[in-house]
Design a protein around this motif. Structure first.
Motif, PDB file in Angstrom:
ATOM      1  N   GLY A 241       0.807  -1.247   0.063  1.00 49.92           N
ATOM      2  CA  GLY A 241       0.059   0.086   0.097  1.00 49.92           C
ATOM      3  C   GLY A 241       0.558   1.342   0.054  1.00 49.92           C
ATOM      4  O   GLY A 241       0.222   2.416  -0.316  1.00 49.92           O
ATOM      5  N   LYS A 242       2.186   1.209   0.287  1.00 48.98           N
ATOM      6  CA  LYS A 242       3.153   2.291   0.269  1.00 48.98           C
ATOM      7  C   LYS A 242       3.590   2.357  -1.152  1.00 48.98           C
ATOM      8  O   LYS A 242       3.634   1.363  -2.018  1.00 48.98           O
ATOM      9  N   ILE A 243       3.884   3.639  -1.435  1.00 51.96           N
ATOM     10  CA  ILE A 243       4.652   4.075  -2.629  1.00 51.96           C
ATOM     11  C   ILE A 243       6.126   3.983  -2.749  1.00 51.96           C
ATOM     12  O   ILE A 243       6.667   4.586  -1.950  1.00 51.96           O
ATOM     13  N   PRO A 244       6.690   2.698  -3.362  1.00 55.05           N
ATOM     14  CA  PRO A 244       8.261   2.628  -2.959  1.00 55.05           C
ATOM     15  C   PRO A 244       8.875   3.685  -3.825  1.00 55.05           C
ATOM     16  O   PRO A 244       8.513   4.094  -5.166  1.00 55.05           O
ATOM     17  N   VAL A 245       9.865   4.215  -3.226  1.00 53.20           N
ATOM     18  CA  VAL A 245      10.677   5.493  -3.800  1.00 53.20           C
ATOM     19  C   VAL A 245      12.105   4.892  -3.810  1.00 53.20           C
ATOM     20  O   VAL A 245      12.877   4.697  -2.643  1.00 53.20           O
ATOM     21  N   PHE A 246      12.789   4.897  -5.014  1.00 46.53           N
ATOM     22  CA  PHE A 246      14.220   4.325  -5.102  1.00 46.53           C
ATOM     23  C   PHE A 246      15.297   5.642  -5.283  1.00 46.53           C
ATOM     24  O   PHE A 246      14.917   6.562  -6.049  1.00 46.53           O
ATOM     25  N   PHE A 247      16.403   5.752  -4.336  1.00 46.91           N
ATOM     26  CA  PHE A 247      17.260   6.768  -4.571  1.00 46.91           C
ATOM     27  C   PHE A 247      18.380   6.299  -5.390  1.00 46.91           C
ATOM     28  O   PHE A 247      18.907   5.351  -5.221  1.00 46.91           O
ATOM     29  N   VAL A 248      18.857   7.078  -6.402  1.00 41.13           N
ATOM     30  CA  VAL A 248      19.970   6.930  -6.985  1.00 41.13           C
ATOM     31  C   VAL A 248      20.756   8.023  -7.222  1.00 41.13           C
ATOM     32  O   VAL A 248      20.236   9.107  -6.561  1.00 41.13           O
ATOM     33  N   MET A 249      21.735   8.189  -7.716  1.00 40.35           N
ATOM     34  CA  MET A 249      22.806   9.178  -8.027  1.00 40.35           C
ATOM     35  C   MET A 249      22.236  10.203  -8.984  1.00 40.35           C
ATOM     36  O   MET A 249      21.856   9.952 -10.211  1.00 40.35           O
ATOM     37  N   GLN A 250      22.388  11.304  -8.373  1.00 40.58           N
ATOM     38  CA  GLN A 250      21.713  12.686  -9.621  1.00 40.58           C
ATOM     39  C   GLN A 250      23.121  13.180 -10.237  1.00 40.58           C
ATOM     40  O   GLN A 250      23.857  13.558  -9.684  1.00 40.58           O
ATOM     41  N   ASP A 251      22.694  13.380 -11.499  1.00 39.87           N
ATOM     42  CA  ASP A 251      23.626  14.149 -12.414  1.00 39.87           C
ATOM     43  C   ASP A 251      23.662  15.771 -11.942  1.00 39.87           C
ATOM     44  O   ASP A 251      22.956  16.175 -11.037  1.00 39.87           O
ATOM     45  N   TYR A 252      24.589  16.581 -12.436  1.00 35.65           N
ATOM     46  CA  TYR A 252      24.839  17.768 -12.178  1.00 35.65           C
ATOM     47  C   TYR A 252      23.734  18.800 -12.993  1.00 35.65           C
ATOM     48  O   TYR A 252      23.878  20.064 -12.621  1.00 35.65           O
ATOM     49  N   ASP A 253      22.962  18.181 -13.510  1.00 33.81           N
ATOM     50  CA  ASP A 253      21.716  19.014 -14.080  1.00 33.81           C
ATOM     51  C   ASP A 253      20.478  18.712 -13.549  1.00 33.81           C
ATOM     52  O   ASP A 253      19.380  19.152 -13.982  1.00 33.81           O
ATOM     53  N   GLY A 254      20.588  17.866 -12.341  1.00 32.73           N
ATOM     54  CA  GLY A 254      19.272  17.721 -11.421  1.00 32.73           C
ATOM     55  C   GLY A 254      18.726  16.471 -12.120  1.00 32.73           C
ATOM     56  O   GLY A 254      17.549  15.956 -10.933  1.00 32.73           O
ATOM     57  N   GLY A 255      19.049  15.936 -13.162  1.00 33.48           N
ATOM     58  CA  GLY A 255      18.536  14.600 -13.592  1.00 33.48           C
ATOM     59  C   GLY A 255      19.070  13.251 -12.929  1.00 33.48           C
ATOM     60  O   GLY A 255      19.792  13.450 -11.815  1.00 33.48           O
ATOM     61  N   ALA A 256      18.955  12.142 -13.516  1.00 33.40           N
ATOM     62  CA  ALA A 256      19.102  10.827 -12.834  1.00 33.40           C
ATOM     63  C   ALA A 256      20.061  10.076 -13.811  1.00 33.40           C
ATOM     64  O   ALA A 256      20.401   8.986 -13.581  1.00 33.40           O
ATOM     65  N   MET A 257      20.934  10.812 -14.622  1.00 33.93           N
ATOM     66  CA  MET A 257      22.018  10.280 -15.580  1.00 33.93           C
ATOM     67  C   MET A 257      23.286   9.677 -14.915  1.00 33.93           C
ATOM     68  O   MET A 257      24.184   9.433 -15.772  1.00 33.93           O
TER      69      MET A 257
ATOM     70  N   ALA B  97       3.999   5.180 -14.690  1.00 35.59           N
ATOM     71  CA  ALA B  97       4.273   4.355 -13.516  1.00 35.59           C
ATOM     72  C   ALA B  97       4.228   5.420 -12.387  1.00 35.59           C
ATOM     73  O   ALA B  97       3.546   5.059 -11.275  1.00 35.59           O
ATOM     74  N   GLU B  98       4.809   6.514 -12.438  1.00 39.29           N
ATOM     75  CA  GLU B  98       4.619   7.319 -11.397  1.00 39.29           C
ATOM     76  C   GLU B  98       3.363   7.894 -11.101  1.00 39.29           C
ATOM     77  O   GLU B  98       2.790   8.061 -10.032  1.00 39.29           O
ATOM     78  N   ALA B  99       2.560   8.284 -12.025  1.00 38.13           N
ATOM     79  CA  ALA B  99       1.173   8.748 -12.247  1.00 38.13           C
ATOM     80  C   ALA B  99       0.188   7.662 -11.356  1.00 38.13           C
ATOM     81  O   ALA B  99      -0.543   7.931 -10.867  1.00 38.13           O
ATOM     82  N   GLY B 100       0.447   6.512 -11.700  1.00 37.67           N
ATOM     83  CA  GLY B 100      -0.097   5.251 -11.343  1.00 37.67           C
ATOM     84  C   GLY B 100       0.218   5.009  -9.782  1.00 37.67           C
ATOM     85  O   GLY B 100      -0.268   4.048  -9.041  1.00 37.67           O
ATOM     86  N   ARG B 101       1.211   5.621  -9.455  1.00 39.39           N
ATOM     87  CA  ARG B 101       1.826   5.598  -7.872  1.00 39.39           C
ATOM     88  C   ARG B 101       2.258   4.096  -7.651  1.00 39.39           C
ATOM     89  O   ARG B 101       2.259   3.569  -6.703  1.00 39.39           O
ATOM     90  N   LEU B 102       3.020   3.576  -8.794  1.00 34.42           N
ATOM     91  CA  LEU B 102       3.501   2.136  -8.548  1.00 34.42           C
ATOM     92  C   LEU B 102       4.786   2.399  -8.141  1.00 34.42           C
ATOM     93  O   LEU B 102       5.416   1.815  -7.099  1.00 34.42           O
ATOM     94  N   TYR B 103       5.643   3.304  -8.428  1.00 38.41           N
ATOM     95  CA  TYR B 103       6.958   3.776  -7.592  1.00 38.41           C
ATOM     96  C   TYR B 103       7.362   5.101  -8.158  1.00 38.41           C
ATOM     97  O   TYR B 103       6.907   5.552  -9.280  1.00 38.41           O
ATOM     98  N   GLU B 104       8.367   5.531  -7.614  1.00 35.93           N
ATOM     99  CA  GLU B 104       9.091   6.744  -7.988  1.00 35.93           C
ATOM    100  C   GLU B 104      10.415   6.648  -7.833  1.00 35.93           C
ATOM    101  O   GLU B 104      10.981   5.718  -7.026  1.00 35.93           O
ATOM    102  N   VAL B 105      11.227   7.378  -8.481  1.00 32.52           N
ATOM    103  CA  VAL B 105      12.858   7.543  -8.526  1.00 32.52           C
ATOM    104  C   VAL B 105      12.987   8.869  -7.913  1.00 32.52           C
ATOM    105  O   VAL B 105      12.753   9.786  -8.473  1.00 32.52           O
ATOM    106  N   CYS B 106      14.037   8.910  -6.985  1.00 32.82           N
ATOM    107  CA  CYS B 106      14.541  10.022  -6.354  1.00 32.82           C
ATOM    108  C   CYS B 106      15.878  10.395  -6.528  1.00 32.82           C
ATOM    109  O   CYS B 106      16.704   9.613  -5.969  1.00 32.82           O
ATOM    110  N   PRO B 107      16.571  11.182  -7.531  1.00 29.94           N
ATOM    111  CA  PRO B 107      17.970  11.189  -7.496  1.00 29.94           C
ATOM    112  C   PRO B 107      18.587  12.178  -6.243  1.00 29.94           C
ATOM    113  O   PRO B 107      17.754  13.064  -6.064  1.00 29.94           O
TER     114      PRO B 107
END
Length: 518
Positions: free
Chosen positions: A222-238, A262-272
Motif C-alpha cells: 500500500g505504500k509508494i516505493p521510492v528508489f534513491f539513485v545518484m543525481q547528475d549535475y543537471d538535476g536529472g538521474a543520468m 508508473a509515477e502517475a499510477g503511484r507504482l514507484y518513484e525515483v528520487c535522484p
C-alpha cells in the motif's frame, strides 16, 4: 607480483578431484595416470617471463606486428552498433595487457576491455579451466543441480565479503547461519550485471508488491516505493547506471513516458540524490520516508565510472548508510565495475560499509565467461527460485574462473594496493604539469578518469591516444558530466607499464598545449 601456483586438487580439494578423475576414466576412457596428472598439475598463474615479455613489448604498441586479416566480415549489426564499430581494433589475439587487432597492430588494453580483463588476455592461471574441461568437468548445469565448484565459489564469496580468514570454517558457518541484518550470506548466480542489479531491485520491490498470488501481503503493501539513485549535475538521474533492464533504465531518465505512467499510477518513484551532498540526502529521505511514501532502497556505485569517474566520499556513504539502516531502507552497492580492482576485491569493505546487497561481475571471471552474482542478506531473501534465476547462471567453469581470479587477488593483495597507489601518484603529476588543461584526476586506484576543463580537449586527448593504439574513451555525452577520459589499467600492470602510460599521456598533453599555442 607474488608467485602463485595451484593445481585443481589444491584449489578444489582432493575428494572432489578424486571423483572427477574417476569419472574421466569411466566416461572418457582416459588413462587414470593421465587424469591424475592433470588434476595434480601445478600451474604458475603469472610467470616472471610472462611479465618481462609484456614490459619488453611496450614500445611496440601501435606497430603493425602481424599481417592484417585479409578478408573480414561485417556481421549483421543494428544501426547503432554499426555506427560505433571499429573492426580494425577487434581482437585476433591477446597477450596480457595487449590486444592484436584485425589490422595487425598492437593495442594497449588500458581500459581492461571495459573492466572485463583485470588479469589481461590469456592469463596463464586460467589454464586450470582447460585442465578441468579435459577431465570432463561440465560447464552447463541447472538451478537445481548447482555443481560442487559453484557451491564452493558461493562459500568463498561469502567468506571474502565478510572479511573472514582462510580456514575459518567455524566463522564461515556462523555467518552462513546468521539472520542478522546487513550480513551478506546468500548468493544468486546470474550471467550479467544487469540481471544482478535487477534481482536486487526486485527484492526491494517484494517488500511492496507480491511476486505472485501465493505470497502474503508484503511488509509495506500500500505504500509508494521510492528508489534513491545518484543525481547528475543537471538535476536529472543520468549519473547512475545499473544495467540495461527496463526497470533500471527508468531509474536513469530513460523510457520517460513509461516512467511517467508508473509515477502517475503511484507504482514507484525515483528520487535522484546529489553527489556527496549529505544534507540533500537527509532532506529527500525525510520527505520520501513518511506518509504514503516509503524509501524502498538506495542503489549506488562507489566510483561513478559512467559519470566522469566521480568518487563518492567515505564519510558521505557511511552517513547515508546509517540513515538508511535506521529507516529500514535496504542498500544495493553496485560493484559490477569496481569489484576485483582493489585490495580485498570488494571496494565496499575498504569503505567500511555494510550493504544489504552487493552486485559483482566482470572482474571476477576475468573475461572468461559472462558470470555475475548478487550477494544478499537473509532478511532480503524474499523471492522464490523463479523470482530471480537465470537458467545458465550456475555454470561450473565460470565459477572456476572466479576461484582462480580470487586466489590470485588474495595472494597479491598488497601488490594490488601498491600498484593502485603508485598509479594514483603518477596520474596526479599530470594535473601538476598541465594545470591549464587537466582539471583533476578522478576515480580511485586503477579505475581513473582524467577530467579536462573543456569537452574539446577531452575528445582531442582521447583521439591522439587512440591514434597510438592506446585504448581510452571519452565521456562527454551526459548531462553536465565533467568531460573525462576513462582508464582502467589491468591489475597485472607493472610499474614499468604505468610509467610508460603516464609518459604517453604527458606526450599527448604536451602536443595539445603546443597546438593551443601554450
Amino acid at each position: 607480483m607474488k608467485k602463485v601456483e595451484r593445481s585443481l586438487t589444491g584449489l578444489l580439494g582432493k575428494p572432489y578431484m578424486d571423483a572427477v578423475t574417476g569419472a574421466a576414466a569411466v566416461l572418457l576412457g582416459m588413462d587414470s595416470g593421465q587424469a591424475r596428472k592433470l588434476a595434480e598439475e601445478k600451474v604458475d598463474f603469472l610467470p616472471q617471463e610472462w611479465l618481462r615479455r609484456m614490459d619488453a613489448m611496450l614500445d611496440r604498441v601501435g606497430e603493425q606486428i602481424c599481417p592484417p586479416v585479409a578478408d573480414t566480415v561485417q556481421g549483421a549489426p543494428t544501426n547503432a552498433f554499426a555506427k560505433a564499430a571499429n573492426s580494425q581494433a577487434s581482437p585476433v589475439s591477446g597477450f596480457g595487457y595487449y590486444r592484436l587487432g584485425e589490422d595487425g597492430r598492437l593495442y594497449l588494453a588500458s581500459k581492461s576491455e571495459h573492466y572485463h580483463t583485470p588479469m589481461g588476455h590469456n592469463f596463464p592461471g586460467y589454464r586450470l579451466i582447460d585442465n578441468a574441461r579435459a577431465l570432463g568437468v561440465t560447464n552447463a548445469t541447472h538451478n537445481n543441480t548447482r555443481g560442487y565448484i559453484t557451491r564452493l565459489c558461493e562459500r568463498e564469496l561469502v567468506r571474502c565479503a565478510n572479511g573472514l580468514a582462510r580456514g575459518d570454517v567455524q566463522g564461515l558457518e556462523k555467518v552462513l547461519a546468521s539472520t542478522e541484518r546487513h550480513v551478506l550470506n546468500r548468493v544468486i548466480n546470474l550471467e550479467t550485471g544487469s540481471l544482478a542489479c535487477e534481482a536486487g531491485i526486485k527484492m526491494m520491490l517484494a517488500r511492496f508488491y507480491r511476486l505472485d498470488k501465493t505470497f502474503p501481503a508484503p511488509k509495506y503493501s500500500g505504500k509508494i516505493p521510492v528508489f534513491f539513485v545518484m543525481q547528475d549535475y543537471d538535476g536529472g538521474a543520468m549519473a547512475n547506471y545499473h544495467g540495461t533492464t527496463v526497470l533500471a533504465q527508468t531509474f536513469r531518465d530513460m523510457w520517460p513516458e513509461l516512467y511517467a505512467g508508473a509515477e502517475a499510477g503511484r507504482l514507484y518513484e525515483v528520487c535522484p540524490i546529489a553527489i556527496n551532498n549529505i544534507e540533500d540526502f537527509k532532506e529527500k529521505f525525510a520527505r520520501y520516508n513518511t506518509g504514503n511514501y516509503k524509501a524502498a532502497g538506495l542503489i549506488h556505485e562507489i566510483i561513478l565510472m559512467n559519470y566522469g569517474g566521480i568518487k563518492l566520499h567515505e564519510d558521505y556513504l557511511q552517513e547515508v548508510y546509517r540513515i538508511c539502516h535506521e529507516g529500514d531502507t535496504p542498500i544495493l552497492c553496485d560493484e559490477i565495475q569496481s569489484c576485483m580492482w582493489y585490495e580485498g576485491m570488494f571496494l565496499f569493505r575498504l569503505y567500511g560499509l555494510n550493504p544489504d546487497f552487493v552486485a559483482i561481475g566482470k572482474g571476477f571471471p576475468g573475461g572468461q565467461y559472462p558470470a555475475s552474482r548478487i550477494l544478499l542478506s537473509a532478511e532480503m531473501d524474499n523471492l522464490n527460485q523463479f523470482g530471480a534465476l537465470v537458467t545458465n547462471g550456475q555454470e561450473e567453469l565460470a565459477s572456476l574462473a572466479y576461484l582462480i581470479t580470487m586466489e590470485y587477488a588474495q595472494e597479491n593483495a598488497e601488490e594490488i594496493r601498491d600498484i593502485c597507489a603508485y598509479y594514483e601518484e603518477q596520474a596526479e603529476t599530470l594535473k601538476a604539469r598541465f594545470p591549464s588543461v587537466v582539471e583533476r584526476i578522478e576515480g580511485q586506484g586503477l579505475l581513473s578518469a582524467v577530467t579536462f576543463r573543456d569537452v574539446g580537449e577531452t575528445v582531442r586527448f582521447v583521439q591522439l591516444l587512440q591514434e597510438e593504439c592506446i585504448d581510452v574513451s571519452a565521456q562527454v555525452y551526459k548531462a553536465c558530466c565533467p568531460p573525462a577520459a576513462l582508464l582502467k589499467l589491468p591489475l597485472i600492470a607493472s610499474r614499468t607499464m604505468v610509467d610508460w602510460m603516464i609518459q604517453r599521456m604527458a606526450g599527448v598533453l604536451t602536443r595539445m598545449k603546443t597546438e593551443a599555442g601554450g
